[in-house]
Design a protein around this motif. Structure first.
Motif, PDB file in Angstrom:
ATOM      1  N   VAL A  75       0.854  -1.181   0.000  1.00  0.00           N
ATOM      2  CA  VAL A  75       0.000   0.000   0.000  1.00  0.00           C
ATOM      3  C   VAL A  75       0.891   1.232   0.000  1.00  0.00           C
ATOM      4  CG1 VAL A  75      -1.706   1.286   1.338  1.00  0.00           C
ATOM      5  CG2 VAL A  75      -1.808  -1.205   1.256  1.00  0.00           C
ATOM      6  N   GLU A 109     -11.258   4.779  -5.529  1.00  0.00           N
ATOM      7  CA  GLU A 109     -12.454   4.464  -4.749  1.00  0.00           C
ATOM      8  C   GLU A 109     -12.090   4.312  -3.286  1.00  0.00           C
ATOM      9  OE1 GLU A 109     -14.762   1.154  -6.190  1.00  0.00           O
ATOM     10  OE2 GLU A 109     -15.519   0.753  -4.176  1.00  0.00           O
ATOM     11  N   HIS A 110     -12.816   5.009  -2.440  1.00  0.00           N
ATOM     12  CA  HIS A 110     -12.537   4.946  -1.006  1.00  0.00           C
ATOM     13  C   HIS A 110     -12.979   3.606  -0.446  1.00  0.00           C
ATOM     14  CE1 HIS A 110     -13.063   6.269   3.314  1.00  0.00           C
ATOM     15  NE2 HIS A 110     -11.849   6.689   3.031  1.00  0.00           N
ATOM     16  N   GLY A 111     -12.176   3.035   0.440  1.00  0.00           N
ATOM     17  CA  GLY A 111     -12.469   1.693   0.949  1.00  0.00           C
ATOM     18  C   GLY A 111     -13.785   1.582   1.686  1.00  0.00           C
ATOM     19  N   THR A 112     -14.054   2.523   2.597  1.00  0.00           N
ATOM     20  CA  THR A 112     -15.264   2.370   3.410  1.00  0.00           C
ATOM     21  C   THR A 112     -16.478   3.060   2.801  1.00  0.00           C
ATOM     22  OG1 THR A 112     -14.186   4.056   4.745  1.00  0.00           O
ATOM     23  CG2 THR A 112     -14.428   1.880   5.721  1.00  0.00           C
ATOM     24  N   GLU A 116     -16.228   7.706  -5.260  1.00  0.00           N
ATOM     25  CA  GLU A 116     -15.239   7.567  -6.326  1.00  0.00           C
ATOM     26  C   GLU A 116     -14.820   8.941  -6.827  1.00  0.00           C
ATOM     27  OE1 GLU A 116     -17.243   5.354  -9.381  1.00  0.00           O
ATOM     28  OE2 GLU A 116     -18.095   7.181 -10.235  1.00  0.00           O
ATOM     29  N   GLU A 149      -7.876   4.591   2.952  1.00  0.00           N
ATOM     30  CA  GLU A 149      -7.334   3.741   1.883  1.00  0.00           C
ATOM     31  C   GLU A 149      -8.198   3.859   0.635  1.00  0.00           C
ATOM     32  OE1 GLU A 149      -5.389   0.184   2.894  1.00  0.00           O
ATOM     33  OE2 GLU A 149      -6.460  -0.955   1.363  1.00  0.00           O
ATOM     34  N   TYR A 150      -7.535   4.082  -0.477  1.00  0.00           N
ATOM     35  CA  TYR A 150      -8.226   4.199  -1.756  1.00  0.00           C
ATOM     36  C   TYR A 150      -7.698   3.127  -2.701  1.00  0.00           C
ATOM     37  CZ  TYR A 150     -10.194   8.765  -0.572  1.00  0.00           C
ATOM     38  OH  TYR A 150     -10.913   9.782  -0.003  1.00  0.00           O
ATOM     39  N   LYS A 151      -8.587   2.582  -3.510  1.00  0.00           N
ATOM     40  CA  LYS A 151      -8.170   1.627  -4.542  1.00  0.00           C
ATOM     41  C   LYS A 151      -8.034   2.408  -5.839  1.00  0.00           C
ATOM     42  CE  LYS A 151     -11.278  -1.189  -6.310  1.00  0.00           C
ATOM     43  NZ  LYS A 151     -12.122  -2.342  -6.653  1.00  0.00           N
ATOM     44  N   ARG A 171      -3.079   0.232  -4.278  1.00  0.00           N
ATOM     45  CA  ARG A 171      -3.855   0.744  -3.160  1.00  0.00           C
ATOM     46  C   ARG A 171      -3.083   1.915  -2.572  1.00  0.00           C
ATOM     47  NH1 ARG A 171      -3.752  -4.421   0.037  1.00  0.00           N
ATOM     48  NH2 ARG A 171      -2.112  -4.690  -1.495  1.00  0.00           N
ATOM     49  N   ASN A 173      -2.867   4.971   0.500  1.00  0.00           N
ATOM     50  CA  ASN A 173      -3.393   5.463   1.773  1.00  0.00           C
ATOM     51  C   ASN A 173      -3.123   6.962   1.789  1.00  0.00           C
ATOM     52  OD1 ASN A 173      -3.843   6.186   4.464  1.00  0.00           O
ATOM     53  ND2 ASN A 173      -3.374   4.110   5.151  1.00  0.00           N
TER      54      ASN A 173
END
Lengths: 305, 434
Positions: A75, A109-112, A116, A149-151, A171, A173
């Protein structure tokens, strides 16, 4: 009728002109009919390089190559001192030359929260590579300052491409300088609000019944002390006469006290005052007469002495 | 009698439940044939349709100060100037006065439609642009990847607006995209595009950031104004066409083929919502009184038991029936709510019972029901709450017995003292000895 492709035209839109001639009757030839033809191609995205560097740094930083069809294993942590640079090459399968496509986007895209943020990659005219820069400090408001965290994915597509793709490459952060709240839509608030029960004021604490009773008794004691001391001093009612005035006065006084008790329990001010006027006048007249009688008695006994 | 201010917002102009008058404006009258299934569905539900070409000079919405129509259907995206006396301003007035509008756009969108949309908080993309999705297009797409297959999961989760379409078949869409400000409280994103979609001119290379990218691209947007007028914008006129209704749907590279698209189901549900056949509520009788009584008192006193009941009805199949809501709340408000309670449905009314707070003042019984897809109900009844009168306080308190006894013992002492003081006689012996 099969068309053998002598040459291999590249992908794109073409207009094919058809002509048919030299036919026997009853068929009539036709020349110059045009049909639109689209030739698709398959693309490949290669040479995906990501580099993280400090904002102030001007030299070219070291970059990491994303493995084909995979993701960067670690990450990448970025905060507002750093920036990220991404380059990639789009080419046709079997041909290493870089080409341009209609859609070359980078999606984060934000993890939680699932929010987008999509960036557009630009084609560098000199290197023919697509590039995208992400400066964490200045791009904060695009993300609403939501750290986490963003994908990161590449979206590459075109109308003439057979295999438009979405490729998760890394990924990240991201830590922004301010902390923002994930955006809330108004329509998500349209539901039942929390219930409210009114909290009533707590009444003041009162002493227990035992304490009140004890003090009640204590307060009643002086009256007893009065009676006892009177007896000790030798009080008597020798001068009592049963004249109407005396009786009237004492009964009147008792009535006033009784009236006060009734006022305390159930009467109101106005009726009490009315009764009080009547009883008061009677008592006053009786008292006056009684005192006159007493005074007359005293002068009589003083004279006789 | 209590001063009660009754404020209720319904805002429907002339609900003629049988034969709602609808004006349909089209670019050319062939739309009547190409979209015949949709219009037949509307007619079968009792709407009176009047078809006119958008630049027909005889179009009129108002006559002698009265609205001629309750609903407006604008299937004329390319119109550059409306005929008759109407323009974007008059249509926005129509909405302000409670009229409902269903608007379909297309890539050849003209200025009037864009103007109406921007008044409602929705931004269409330029003329010539399409919503493009290189990963979610139908196999029968003509080549530019503009015939999109929308996933029913991208629909707004509001059954009252879209019916069962969320569990239905995929939806075909070919048209222009919209964006709306996410802070706008009235605009609802009924159908969003997928994350890989974007809105741009397919024939031009992308040189600037597209107007709409990813999930921010709205394919269908709806708006319920503060007067409860409903407007729905659909970016694709083809969405309503017979072709799309009957067409099979197969997303490229996904394999699954559906024999019929979900367009008809979704269009039908949206039309029911927009033309106020579904999701319409109204307030009936409002009653409040003390527990055990029947009529409202002149004023309440603190710490009394109060009972409030309200009748809410929903329009179902053309008839008003008791609304079966589970989350209607009553607030007892004096600037801020002191009590908020969920009401229970007893018979045909919603009832709430509670103890009036121990703070006096002027309060309102407030029912503010605002849910996605339903009309906004607001009912406020004003009452006064008095503090305790001097005769209503607690009396004969055990802790005060010492004081009562003290006072009365003084009175008893006075009574006895009057005897002793007045009639005391000096003993004879003492006098003589002196």
């Amino acid at each position: 009728m099969d068309m053998q492709q002598k040459s291999n035209p590249g992908k794109g839109y073409y207009v094919v002109q058809l002509s048919a001639s030299g036919l026997t009757a009853p068929y009539v030839g036709i020349t110059g009919t045009q049909i639109q033809v689209k030739i698709n191609a398959e693309i490949q995205v290669t040479d995906v390089d990501i580099s993280v560097s400090e904002r102030e740094q001007s030299s070219t930083p070291r970059s990491e190559r994303v493995p084909a069809n995979g993701m960067l294993p670690n990450v990448l942590k970025l905060d507002h001192h750093q920036k990220l640079a991404l380059t990639f090459k789009v080419s046709q399968k079997g041909n290493a030359a870089a080409i341009a496509v209609h859609q070359a986007f980078v999606r984060l895209e934000h993890g939680t929260s699932g929010e987008e943020i999509i960036y557009m990659a630009e084609l560098d005219p000199s290197t023919k590579l697509y590039k995208m820069d992400l400066d964490v400090l200045s791009s904060g408001k695009n993300f609403g300052f939501v750290s986490g965290e963003y994908k990161m994915e590449l979206i590459v597509g075109d109308a003439v491409v057979e295999n438009s793709l979405v490729w998760p490459i890394a990924r990240l952060n991201l830590q922004f300088s301010e902390q923002g709240e994930p955006a809330r839509r108004f329509r998500d608030e349209l539901r039942a609000k929390p219930e409210i029960r009114h909290v009533f004021r707590v009444p003041e604490a009162r002493p227990s019944k035992a304490v009140s009773s004890a003090f009640t008794v204590l307060v009643a004691v002086p009256l007893l002390v009065l009676l006892v001391l009177w007896m000790k001093l030798g009080a008597n009612l020798g001068g009592f006469s049963f004249s109407p005035a005396t009786l009237g006065f004492h009964i009147g006084l008792g009535a006033i006290i009784g009236l006060l008790y009734c006022y305390w329990t159930h009467l109101d001010m106005f009726t009490t005052l009315r009764y009080l006027t009547i009883v008061g006048i009677v008592t006053f007249v009786a008292a006056n007469r009684m005192l006159r009688q007493k005074a007359a008695q005293r002068t009589k006994s003083a004279k006789s002495d | 009698m209590a001063t009660s201010l009754f404020i209720a917002l319904f805002g429907i102009l002339g609900v003629a439940l049988a034969g709602q008058r609808t004006l349909v404006l089209v670019d050319n009258l062939s739309v009547r044939e190409t979209h015949s299934t949709f219009f037949r569905t509307l007619k079968s539900r009792g709407l009176e349709l009047t078809f006119k070409s958008a630049d027909d000079a005889s179009i009129a919405l108002v006559k002698y100060g009265e609205w001629l129509y309750d609903n407006l259907v604008l299937f004329s995206p390319s119109v550059s100037e409306f005929g008759g006396g109407i323009n974007a301003r008059t249509i926005v007035n129509f909405i302000d006065e409670g009229g409902n509008v269903l608007i379909a756009a297309s890539p050849d969108i003209g200025d009037p439609i864009k103007e109406i949309a921007s008044e409602c908080g929705i931004d269409f993309d330029e003329e010539g642009t399409y919503v493009i999705d290189h990963l979610n297009y139908d196999i029968s797409d003509e080549g530019k990847h503009t015939l999109l297959v929308a996933d029913p999961k991208d629909l707004l989760d509001a059954e009252i607006m879209i019916g069962a379409a969320r569990k239905g078949k995929p939806i075909l869409f070919r048209g222009v995209g919209m964006v709306a400000d996410p802070e706008n409280p009235l605009v609802l994103d009924v159908l969003r595009a997928s994350s890989t979609a974007y809105s741009f001119n397919p024939d031009k290379p992308i040189d600037e950031y597209p107007h709409a990218v990813g999930r921010k691209t709205l394919l269908i947007a709806a708006l319920q104004a503060r007067n409860n007028a409903r407007v729905t914008f659909v970016g694709s006129l083809d969405f309503f066409s017979d072709d799309f209704f009957a067409s099979a749907v197969q997303r490229v590279r996904a394999g699954l083929k559906d024999d019929r698209s979900g367009n008809e189901q979704l269009a039908s549900a949206l039309a029911q919502w927009v033309f106020k056949e579904k999701g319409v509520l109204r307030v009936g009788e409002v009653r409040h009184h003390r527990k055990g009584e029947q009529s409202p008192p002149a004023a309440y006193t603190i710490q009394e038991n109060a009972v409030f009941s309200i009748q809410i009805e929903e329009l179902k199949d053309g008839k008003w029936q008791t609304f079966n809501g589970k989350d209607v709340q009553l607030e007892f408000v004096r600037i801020d709510p002191f009590v908020r309670q969920t009401m229970t449905l007893k018979g045909d009314r919603f009832v709430a019972e509670f103890v009036i707070p121990d703070v006096y003042g002027v309060y309102q019984f407030r029912v503010d029901y605002n849910r996605v897809g339903y009309t906004h109900l607001l009912s406020a009844t004003q009452v006064s709450v008095h503090p305790l009168r001097h005769t209503e306080y607690e009396r004969f308190i055990p802790s005060a017995y010492p004081y009562y006894v003290g006072a009365f013992s003084m009175m008893a002492g006075l009574f006895l003292f009057s005897f002793v003081f007045l009639h005391y006689k000096e003993p004879a012996g003492k006098e003589k000895s002196q």
